[in-house]
Design a protein around this motif. Structure first.
Motif, PDB file in Angstrom:
ATOM      1  N   ILE A 132      -4.444   4.574  -6.653  1.00 14.65           N
ATOM      2  CA  ILE A 132      -5.738   3.918  -6.862  1.00 14.65           C
ATOM      3  C   ILE A 132      -6.875   4.919  -6.661  1.00 14.65           C
ATOM      4  O   ILE A 132      -7.826   4.965  -7.442  1.00 14.65           O
ATOM      5  CB  ILE A 132      -5.886   2.701  -5.921  1.00 14.65           C
TER       6      ILE A 132
ATOM      7  N   THR B 236       1.828   7.143  -3.598  1.00 15.53           N
ATOM      8  CA  THR B 236       1.793   5.785  -3.071  1.00 15.53           C
ATOM      9  C   THR B 236       0.777   5.001  -3.888  1.00 15.53           C
ATOM     10  O   THR B 236      -0.049   5.573  -4.598  1.00 15.53           O
ATOM     11  CB  THR B 236       1.375   5.775  -1.587  1.00 15.53           C
ATOM     12  N   ARG B 237       0.819   3.681  -3.768  1.00 16.58           N
ATOM     13  CA  ARG B 237      -0.153   2.858  -4.512  1.00 16.58           C
ATOM     14  C   ARG B 237      -1.580   3.201  -4.091  1.00 16.58           C
ATOM     15  O   ARG B 237      -2.476   3.265  -4.928  1.00 16.58           O
ATOM     16  CB  ARG B 237       0.110   1.378  -4.276  1.00 16.58           C
ATOM     17  N   GLU B 238      -1.789   3.418  -2.807  1.00 16.80           N
ATOM     18  CA  GLU B 238      -3.129   3.749  -2.325  1.00 16.80           C
ATOM     19  C   GLU B 238      -3.617   5.059  -2.946  1.00 16.80           C
ATOM     20  O   GLU B 238      -4.741   5.148  -3.434  1.00 16.80           O
ATOM     21  CB  GLU B 238      -3.111   3.876  -0.798  1.00 16.80           C
TER      22      GLU B 238
ATOM     23  N   LYS C 193       0.820  -1.209   0.000  1.00 20.47           N
ATOM     24  CA  LYS C 193       0.000   0.000   0.000  1.00 20.47           C
ATOM     25  C   LYS C 193       0.856   1.262   0.000  1.00 20.47           C
ATOM     26  O   LYS C 193       0.515   2.249  -0.648  1.00 20.47           O
ATOM     27  CB  LYS C 193      -0.898  -0.021   1.236  1.00 20.47           C
TER      28      LYS C 193
ATOM     29  N   LEU D  49       4.947   4.968  -6.509  1.00 16.71           N
ATOM     30  CA  LEU D  49       4.833   4.803  -7.959  1.00 16.71           C
ATOM     31  C   LEU D  49       4.900   6.166  -8.636  1.00 16.71           C
ATOM     32  O   LEU D  49       4.564   7.180  -8.041  1.00 16.71           O
ATOM     33  CB  LEU D  49       3.475   4.201  -8.334  1.00 16.71           C
TER      34      LEU D  49
ATOM     35  N   SER E 159       4.070   1.574  -1.034  1.00 11.13           N
ATOM     36  CA  SER E 159       5.155   1.669  -2.003  1.00 11.13           C
ATOM     37  C   SER E 159       4.874   2.817  -2.972  1.00 11.13           C
ATOM     38  O   SER E 159       3.736   3.162  -3.252  1.00 11.13           O
ATOM     39  CB  SER E 159       5.341   0.343  -2.746  1.00 11.13           C
TER      40      SER E 159
END
Length: 173
Positions: free
Chosen positions: A59, A54-56, A38, A42, A40
């Motif tokens: 998204i 972050t990935r969260e 969650k 990007l 990491s």
């Protein structure tokens, strides 16, 4: 090992052919792995350009963009989340004001736990700024102008309450 089959090779009544049971479909997920995934980082392409998130957050960004493009499922999901947020905020506000009123009626100083709840409620409800969070100024479309920040005024600027009041404009006839 006891004999579990009869003379014809069939299992005896009350025994099973799969003593360990059905294998699980999903492996057990480690919560630490979930947090690492969650959080990491990007680099994604958005309409505004490349962003590092972050990935969260990535998204959520994609969910908002999808809803704005007309994805009905995303719009329904977000409208339910917004409604849930409003309900939670109303509940927090009711508890916040109820706690303040009970302390006033009681007439004794608030306990440390009560003061912590009041300060957290004030931050969540937006009555006070979050401690340690600074908002960066963003550039406006007008050349060279920036939008105001939450930072305290610099020494050369006078706060708005120290400047003389402006005279109201005369109404036109």
């Amino acid at each position: 090992m006891p004999n579990t089959r009869d003379a014809h090779g069939r299992y005896l009544k009350g025994t099973t052919g799969n003593p360990k049971g059905r294998p699980t479909k999903l492996s057990k997920v480690d919560f630490g792995d979930f947090l690492r995934f969650k959080n990491s980082i990007l680099e994604i392409d958005t309409a505004a350009g490349k962003k590092i998130l972050t990935r969260e957050a990535a998204i959520q960004e994609r969910l908002y963009a999808s809803a704005m493009k007309g994805n009905v499922q995303a719009q329904i999901f977000l409208s339910r989340k917004f409604e849930q947020y409003k309900e939670n905020e109303a509940e927090i506000e009711a508890r916040f004001h109820g706690l303040r009123e009970s302390i006033k009626r009681r007439g004794t100083p608030a306990t440390e736990a009560e003061m912590e709840m009041i300060s957290l409620g004030a931050v969540v409800l937006g009555y006070v700024e979050r401690p340690g969070v600074k908002v960066k100024p963003t550039r406006s479309r007008a050349k060279g102008k920036t939008t105001p920040t939450n930072d305290p005024p610099s020494p050369q600027q006078k706060p708005s309450w120290e400047s003389p009041p402006t005279k109201p404009a005369k109404p036109s006839k």
